[in-house]
Design an enzyme around this catalytic site. Structure first.
Site, mmCIF file in Angstrom:
data_model
loop_
_atom_site.group_PDB
_atom_site.id
_atom_site.type_symbol
_atom_site.label_atom_id
_atom_site.label_comp_id
_atom_site.label_asym_id
_atom_site.label_seq_id
_atom_site.Cartn_x
_atom_site.Cartn_y
_atom_site.Cartn_z
ATOM 1 N N ASP A 1 -0.639 -1.404 6.322
ATOM 2 C CA ASP A 1 -0.420 -1.105 7.649
ATOM 3 C C ASP A 1 -1.388 -2.034 8.463
ATOM 4 O O ASP A 1 -2.331 -2.416 8.063
ATOM 5 C CB ASP A 1 -1.090 0.413 7.622
ATOM 6 C CG ASP A 1 0.063 1.373 6.720
ATOM 7 O OD1 ASP A 1 1.199 1.037 6.501
ATOM 8 O OD2 ASP A 1 -0.334 2.643 6.856
ATOM 9 N N GLU B 1 0.890 -1.382 0.063
ATOM 10 C CA GLU B 1 0.105 0.017 -0.124
ATOM 11 C C GLU B 1 0.911 1.258 -0.193
ATOM 12 O O GLU B 1 1.714 1.331 0.741
ATOM 13 C CB GLU B 1 -0.950 -0.162 1.204
ATOM 14 C CG GLU B 1 -1.379 1.340 1.830
ATOM 15 C CD GLU B 1 -1.865 1.197 3.068
ATOM 16 O OE1 GLU B 1 -1.905 0.217 3.890
ATOM 17 O OE2 GLU B 1 -2.378 2.157 3.618
ATOM 18 N N ASP C 1 -3.246 -1.146 10.754
ATOM 19 C CA ASP C 1 -4.475 -0.012 11.246
ATOM 20 C C ASP C 1 -5.793 -0.466 10.534
ATOM 21 O O ASP C 1 -5.825 -1.330 9.644
ATOM 22 C CB ASP C 1 -3.996 1.278 11.593
ATOM 23 C CG ASP C 1 -3.893 1.817 10.071
ATOM 24 O OD1 ASP C 1 -4.148 1.059 9.128
ATOM 25 O OD2 ASP C 1 -3.374 2.788 9.880
#
Ligand code: 0RA
Length: 649
Positions: free
Chosen positions: A508, A430, A510
């Site tokens: 990530d 990403e 998150d």
């Protein structure tokens, strides 16, 4: 020695050899000894109870996960016979439990569940259990017998009286055989729910004694009065229906029972699930072919008869009738033949015509009696044909470009030097900055990096040709070396030239990161299914924390490890005084190249999660809920799963 006695010991030995073989090569009987095989044991026992339901003698099946991960399956069927087996001179109960393939009904008229790996019998479960107890309520009495590794530990004993009938099997899987011993509630619940739709009127329950909620064990009931009709409504909960009610087909011909339920929705995906004797036929087969044939035949005829196709500049193909279609095709066949790679395809040729006729009859009436609904479907078919035409053009553009430029790879790809797919990996990363770090950190011999910009297209909502026009998705096709081929109106993904056998999604750790993982997974699941089925797709797990004291540090992947590290560095005393620093990694970008290599990319130390499809219907439901039109079901899903943040597909 009398001949009789000789026979007895001979059959005795055969029986033992049978179960020994199961223990020696469990994979041959239950597929595998991982989590899938572990759960397979439950299905083996439940299938026997379902057979009893199909024979008309059982209305309830109760499954319990006990605290030690042993399982009980209890039904209210006739109970396994306990009388003497004439030939083997043993209780029939002992024969059913200890002789390979003796578990089924003895009459041939029932629909034996004997597809694929199923139907190897409860004796296999016995062979692979360290402890198994059978309890039978029958003829006013309660009989029990216990076994270990498939060998009887007791005689068949009468332990009480009972006015009911039924069978209860409790087993503890052998830890020396299974790599995984912990049962997953969700896996069991998903299949039991599926079974309740496939067997309307049968009540199935699941109790988890490992989990107490409000002072009670976790418990769910699965029951469907409407069967498959309710199943499609459930599957399409997060899609917008096109017609008022699902179309429902029930028919029987030559001892083959046919049940189909179908609903059109405003999406663009075809979702046909199929079953033979309650077993999910992942690869379809003659029953699905019969269904498709009837759809194309009836709608084509109807459209032509009413002049709906007159203005069309291109032809309609079979798949146009299936866009935005959710359907379940379930047949019960007395002697099913299975073929295909994973034995997930029905082979009985007579079934095609039977299903086609049953569905045809019902559709013919439906179209005559519901002209408004019919028009809606035909309009959708025309839209599908138009879109397919546009998609083909877009796809050809992508694929022609590849051919013309001699497999010209996307500029953003940092390829690896190895050309051997077996050892090559590609990281889908990403964002460009994390992509840069990954590029520095990787082992360029076998690791390629493809940065993806931000959120990729939500393919669950997009029209197909939009998908092929999307830059990131085009890059994926060319980088991976896969292409879509059209043959006889069927589209398949050609993976012969796949350039990497590990495709690792790295995002990530998150919420945004997991959203992107979900988007990419949705794309793979819907458009590159064979990559998932072959186990080529993985998710990287970057650490959540670094705990540091002086020059020492540890990476931690969860809360538990974080606390453990703090404890270790503080020598058990309070953390405050001991100079411990805890860094929470919010994104891959916060790690330098070495750290990223060490924690997330190095095959020696990293954690990769391999993506697999445990339950096809569960996976479809997950993706349509997360990515589909309707907001309320999505919210419900995220809320109930938020704690785990781990999407089990
Ligand atoms: C053999 C024959 C009959 C029933 C069963 C087996 C049977 C097996 C299982 C396994 C779990 N639950 C079960 N329920 C029944 C027919 C019995 C008869 O004719 O009475």
């Amino acid at each position: 020695m009398s001949e009789n006695k000789g026979n007895y010991s001979a059959s005795n030995i055969t029986a033992l050899e049978g179960l020994e073989a199961v223990r020696k090569r469990p994979g041959m009987y239950i597929g595998s000894t991982d989590s899938k095989g572990l759960h397979h044991l439950v299905w083996e026992v439940v299938d026997n109870s379902i057979d009893e339901h199909l024979a008309g003698h059982c209305t309830e099946i109760h499954t319990t996960i006990h605290e030690n991960n042993s399982i009980s399956v209890r039904d209210n069927g006739r109970g396994i016979p306990t009388g003497m087996h004439a030939k083997l001179k043993k209780s029939a109960l002992e024969v059913v439990m200890t002789v390979l393939h003796a578990g089924g009904k003895f009459d041939k008229d029932t629909y034996k569940v004997s597809g694929g790996l199923h139907g190897v019998g409860v004796s296999c479960v016995n062979a692979l259990s360290i402890d198994l107890k059978a309890e039978v309520h029958r003829d006013g009495k309660i009989f029990t017998q216990s076994y270990s590794e498939g060998k009887p530990q007791t005689e068949v004993e009468v332990v009480g009286e009972s006015s009911e009938t039924g069978t209860k099997v409790t087993f503890l899987p052998d830890p020396t055989i299974f790599e995984e011993l912990v049962y997953k509630y969700e896996t069991l619940a998903a299949r039991l729910k599926e079974l309740s739709y496939l067997n309307s009127g049968l009540k199935l329950t699941l109790t988890d004694e490992r989990v107490v909620e409000d002072g009670k064990y976790k418990y769910e009931e699965f029951y469907s009065e409407g069967g498959l009709k309710e199943f499609v409504v459930y599957l399409d909960e997060s899609r917008t229906p096109l017609i008022e009610h699902p179309i429902h087909v029930i028919g029987k011909e030559d001892n083959v029972e046919v049940e189909v339920a179908m609903q059109y929705n405003t999406s663009f995906k075809e979702n046909i699930f199929s079953f033979v004797n309650n077993i999910n036929t992942r690869e379809g087969g003659t029953h699905v072919n019969g269904f498709r044939r009837a759809l194309a035949r009836l709608f084509k005829q109807y459209g032509e008869d009413n002049g709906y196709f007159n203005k069309l500049k291109f032809s309609i193909s079979g798949e146009d009738f299936r866009e935005g279609l959710t359907a379940i095709v379930s047949v019960k066949v007395p002697e099913p033949q299975f073929k295909g790679q994973t034995k997930g395809e029905l082979g009985n040729s007579e079934v095609t015509g039977i299903v086609s006729r049953c569905v045809g009859n019902v559709l013919k009436h439906y179209l005559e009696e519901n002209p408004q609904q019919a028009k809606r479907i035909i309009d959708k078919v025309i839209l599908a044909a138009t879109a397919r035409h546009a998609a083909r053009k877009a796809r050809e553009m992508v694929q022609r470009k590849t051919v013309l430029t001699g497999g010209g790879l996307p500029g953003k790809l940092s390829d690896c030097s190895s050309k051997n797919p077996d050892e090559s990996e590609i990281f889908l990363v990403e964002g460009d900055s994390a992509g840069g770090t990954a590029k520095q950190g990787r082992d360029r011999f076998f690791q390629a990096i493809l940065p993806l910009r931000g959120k990729i297209l939500n393919v669950e909502k997009a029209l197909e040709h939009k998908i092929y026009e999307n830059e990131e998705i085009k890059n994926l096709f060319t980088a991976l070396g896969v292409s879509i081929e059209e043959k006889d109106g069927e589209r398949t993904l050609n993976i012969d030239k796949l350039r990497y056998h590990k495709i690792v999604i790295m995002c990530d750790a998150d919420i945004d990161g997991s959203h992107i993982v979900t988007l990419i997974l949705t794309f793979f699941y819907r458009y590159m299914t064979p990559l998932v089925e072959n186990g080529y797709v993985y998710i990287a797990s970057p650490p959540l924390y670094q705990v540091k004291k002086g020059k020492q540090f540890r990476y931690c992947w969860n809360e538990e490890e974080r606390l453990e590290a703090i404890k270790a560095y503080s020598g058990g005393s309070e953390e405050a005084a001991s100079g411990i620093k805890v860094q929470r990694y919010k994104g891959l970008g916060e790690m330098n190249a070495d750290q990223l290599w060490e924690t997330t990319m190095d095959p020696e130390t990293r954690i990769l999660k391999q993506v697999s499809i445990e339950n096809e219907i569960g996976a479809d439901k997950t993706f349509s809920t997360l990515m589909g039109d309707e907001v309320p079901p999505r919210r419900a899903f995220i809320e109930s799963h938020a704690k785990y943040a781990n999407i089990d597909v």
